[in-house]
Design an enzyme around this catalytic site. Sequence first.
Site, PDB file in Angstrom:
ATOM      1  N   GLU A  38       8.766  -6.865  -6.231  1.00 46.12           N
ATOM      2  CA  GLU A  38       9.641  -6.319  -7.265  1.00 46.12           C
ATOM      3  C   GLU A  38      10.573  -5.328  -6.571  1.00 46.12           C
ATOM      4  O   GLU A  38      10.098  -4.431  -5.880  1.00 46.12           O
ATOM      5  CB  GLU A  38       8.800  -5.599  -8.336  1.00 46.12           C
ATOM      6  CG  GLU A  38       9.686  -5.076  -9.435  1.00 46.12           C
ATOM      7  CD  GLU A  38       8.949  -4.309 -10.534  1.00 46.12           C
ATOM      8  OE1 GLU A  38       7.709  -4.204 -10.487  1.00 46.12           O
ATOM      9  OE2 GLU A  38       9.652  -3.794 -11.421  1.00 46.12           O
ATOM     10  N   ARG A 264      -6.280  -5.806  -1.704  1.00 41.67           N
ATOM     11  CA  ARG A 264      -5.098  -5.151  -1.165  1.00 41.67           C
ATOM     12  C   ARG A 264      -5.483  -4.278   0.019  1.00 41.67           C
ATOM     13  O   ARG A 264      -6.654  -3.920   0.186  1.00 41.67           O
ATOM     14  CB  ARG A 264      -4.424  -4.301  -2.247  1.00 41.67           C
ATOM     15  CG  ARG A 264      -5.345  -3.254  -2.854  1.00 41.67           C
ATOM     16  CD  ARG A 264      -4.696  -2.552  -4.029  1.00 41.67           C
ATOM     17  NE  ARG A 264      -3.632  -1.680  -3.627  1.00 41.67           N
ATOM     18  CZ  ARG A 264      -2.356  -1.822  -3.985  1.00 41.67           C
ATOM     19  NH1 ARG A 264      -1.994  -2.824  -4.755  1.00 41.67           N
ATOM     20  NH2 ARG A 264      -1.452  -0.974  -3.571  1.00 41.67           N
ATOM     21  N   LYS A 274       4.284   2.219  -4.428  1.00 45.74           N
ATOM     22  CA  LYS A 274       5.716   2.516  -4.469  1.00 45.74           C
ATOM     23  C   LYS A 274       6.028   3.672  -5.402  1.00 45.74           C
ATOM     24  O   LYS A 274       6.924   4.460  -5.130  1.00 45.74           O
ATOM     25  CB  LYS A 274       6.483   1.271  -4.928  1.00 45.74           C
ATOM     26  CG  LYS A 274       6.641   0.252  -3.821  1.00 45.74           C
ATOM     27  CD  LYS A 274       7.487  -0.914  -4.272  1.00 45.74           C
ATOM     28  CE  LYS A 274       6.671  -1.883  -5.078  1.00 45.74           C
ATOM     29  NZ  LYS A 274       7.359  -3.148  -5.356  1.00 45.74           N
TER      30      LYS A 274
HETATM   31  P1  ATP Z   1       2.834  -1.001  -5.400  1.00 44.63           P
HETATM   32  O1  ATP Z   1       1.427  -0.984  -5.871  1.00 44.63           O
HETATM   33  O2  ATP Z   1       3.053  -0.331  -4.103  1.00 44.63           O
HETATM   34  O3  ATP Z   1       3.821  -0.561  -6.433  1.00 44.63           O
HETATM   35  P2  ATP Z   1       3.258  -3.717  -6.116  1.00 44.63           P
HETATM   36  O4  ATP Z   1       2.075  -4.583  -6.033  1.00 44.63           O
HETATM   37  O5  ATP Z   1       3.696  -3.277  -7.455  1.00 44.63           O
HETATM   38  O6  ATP Z   1       3.104  -2.525  -5.095  1.00 44.63           O
HETATM   39  P3  ATP Z   1       5.123  -5.796  -5.619  1.00 44.63           P
HETATM   40  O7  ATP Z   1       6.523  -5.677  -5.208  1.00 44.63           O
HETATM   41  O8  ATP Z   1       4.824  -6.305  -6.961  1.00 44.63           O
HETATM   42  O9  ATP Z   1       4.497  -4.370  -5.403  1.00 44.63           O
HETATM   43  O10 ATP Z   1       4.285  -6.580  -4.513  1.00 44.63           O
HETATM   44  C1  ATP Z   1       4.704  -7.757  -3.888  1.00 44.63           C
HETATM   45  C2  ATP Z   1       3.496  -8.449  -3.330  1.00 44.63           C
HETATM   46  O11 ATP Z   1       2.850  -7.601  -2.390  1.00 44.63           O
HETATM   47  C3  ATP Z   1       2.482  -8.760  -4.400  1.00 44.63           C
HETATM   48  O12 ATP Z   1       2.038 -10.086  -4.230  1.00 44.63           O
HETATM   49  C4  ATP Z   1       1.376  -7.780  -4.174  1.00 44.63           C
HETATM   50  O13 ATP Z   1       0.155  -8.332  -4.541  1.00 44.63           O
HETATM   51  C5  ATP Z   1       1.473  -7.518  -2.662  1.00 44.63           C
HETATM   52  N1  ATP Z   1       0.971  -6.183  -2.334  1.00 44.63           N
HETATM   53  C6  ATP Z   1       1.357  -5.004  -2.865  1.00 44.63           C
HETATM   54  N2  ATP Z   1       0.637  -3.987  -2.377  1.00 44.63           N
HETATM   55  C7  ATP Z   1      -0.237  -4.529  -1.485  1.00 44.63           C
HETATM   56  C8  ATP Z   1      -1.270  -4.001  -0.631  1.00 44.63           C
HETATM   57  N3  ATP Z   1      -1.548  -2.697  -0.599  1.00 44.63           N
HETATM   58  N4  ATP Z   1      -1.967  -4.867   0.134  1.00 44.63           N
HETATM   59  C9  ATP Z   1      -1.688  -6.172   0.115  1.00 44.63           C
HETATM   60  N5  ATP Z   1      -0.747  -6.736  -0.656  1.00 44.63           N
HETATM   61  C10 ATP Z   1      -0.018  -5.935  -1.454  1.00 44.63           C
HETATM   62 MG    MG Z   2       4.005  -5.060  -8.889  1.00 46.06          MG
END
Ligand code: ATP
Ligand code: MG
Length: 566
Positions: A38, A264, A274
């Site tokens: 995102e 994760r 983020k």
């Molecule tokens: P955040 O929790 O930092 O806001 P998010 O999951 O909302 O991250 P996205 O942009 O939706 O961020 O993530 C893109 C991809 O990265 C998704 O498939 C998510 O599952 C993966 N991802 C995000 N954080 C991690 C992490 N700490 N370890 C592994 N994969 C991750």
């Molecule tokens: Mg997300």
Amino acid sequence: MSIQPPTSPDRGDFIREIVAADLREGRHATIVTRFPPEPNGYLHIGHAKSICLNFGIAREFGGRCHLRFDDTNPTKEEQEYIDAIEADVRWLGFDWGEHLYHASDYFEQLYDWAVHLVRAGRAYVDDLSADEIREHRGTLTEPGRNSPWRDRPVEESLDLFERMRRGEFPNGARVLRARIDMAAPNINLRDPVLYRIVHAAHPRTGDAWCVYPTYDFAHGQSDAIEGITHSICTLEFEDHRPLYDWLIENLPVPSRPRQYEFARLNLTHTVLSKRVLLRLVNEGHVRGWDDPRMPTISGLRRRGFPAEGIRDFAAMIGVAKAESVVEMGMLEHAVRDVLNRTAPRRFAVLDPLKVVIENYPAGQVEEMDVVNNPEDPSAGTRRVPFTRELWIERDDFMEEPPAKFFRLAPGREVRLRSAYFVTCRDVVKDAAGEVVELRCTYDPATRGGDSPDGRRPKATLHWISGDHAMPAEVRQYDHLFSRPDPGADGRDLFADLNPDSETVLRGCLVEPILAEMPAGQTVQFERLGYFCPDTDSAPGALVFNRTLTLKDTWAKLQAQGRHNTA
Ligand code: ATP
Ligand code: MG
């Protein structure tokens, strides 16, 4: 959560096993994965894990991986983030080729599928407010209650949904919900919201839309449109999988992707969220998203971490289903491993002390050949100017050395790396008694750093010519958070910030060749650590970041079998 021990880099994980079986048993001819960020912030090292997994599987199994922006929330998303994400994925070494997509590419199709669900009696427009919807949802132990609008006629929902799209209603006035089961044990199936009204311009579709699909409605259908075979995401989406499957089953989608979840990445001494990283930036705790202390990919790059080190780290930690925390030291270890092999050695003096070699002719300059990397003979040598006046590191000298101090002291001889042996003859002090200069002599027979008589000084020091030294600022970094588990046990996360995470040294000196080094290259300052030019660096105002120290405590702990505290 336990501290995660390293896994063997080439060990196949459970997702790769599934993929291999699907290919072997003919369920898929080609593997298609995607990385779906995102664009509401910069990518962090957790995303790097997901990128290495998704792009890595595509590469290993001869398939392809799409980059898809999950851009369904226009109030939080920005072009700056989109650009940064693309740059970061490329820098990590991955390529989506032609396959750059956006959930917003599918807004028209998604809308049509929402209408399809309404027609089929599987979705309805709900007039409840967000608060009322929450109250009706029930809890883990209590079923939810039906909305009074749940059984409104299909025609009425169709009409209202169209008017929602036309912009007749303000934000939050109505939503479109799936009509599944308000008593489902899984709360995600209690008539989840599929569309909400958001009057906001979108970075790509502008003002074309004022209803936007939720993550749940956009994600699986985008996967299906793109022919994704394995939709790999983190464990928090495990409870969403029944909804993912329900939507795929109830819509005339062109393919049937399946979702798989993995744990994760969590890292000690930092935060991978983020939302929190955005606060650190907005509240001025760091220099920006790419601050070298940030766990963002752009921050790690600015810090001097090579992409290869990050990829190696991803391979080391592997992929599993159990939540765990990885020590920051493991990432640093992977990076040091690469830098030790690849980083050219250079001379820099962080805290300079003047040395005058009394028997060396004033005005003479000798170009000494210095090895660039003892680990890599192909890196060759460079020429470093040697002159009568030199700078050495202040803590390489002690006037009254204790027993185990082998470096320079009055009357003692040491080697200047790749140059000569020098002996300290006299110490010059200022009015306050501080040592400001050492008077030394050199032995001309030791040129290059060896003595024909086999004499071997106990210490070898780095040095810089006084006539050629370039002034520089050096920024040294420590953990962003002083505790391994920032914000744990109900503490305020921001109270755990490390006040000493950045130390700026001014008046440092570096050898002349470093003035021309481009950003993006990391070197070893001999005996001090790994350093790289910062993006703030400019001719005449050089700035270097300390990437890492030389000491590898994680490797040491691992050797002692103490990395696993589980
Ligand atoms: P955040 O929790 O930092 O806001 P998010 O999951 O909302 O991250 P996205 O942009 O939706 O961020 O993530 C893109 C991809 O990265 C998704 O498939 C998510 O599952 C993966 N991802 C995000 N954080 C991690 C992490 N700490 N370890 C592994 N994969 C991750
Ligand atoms: Mg997300």
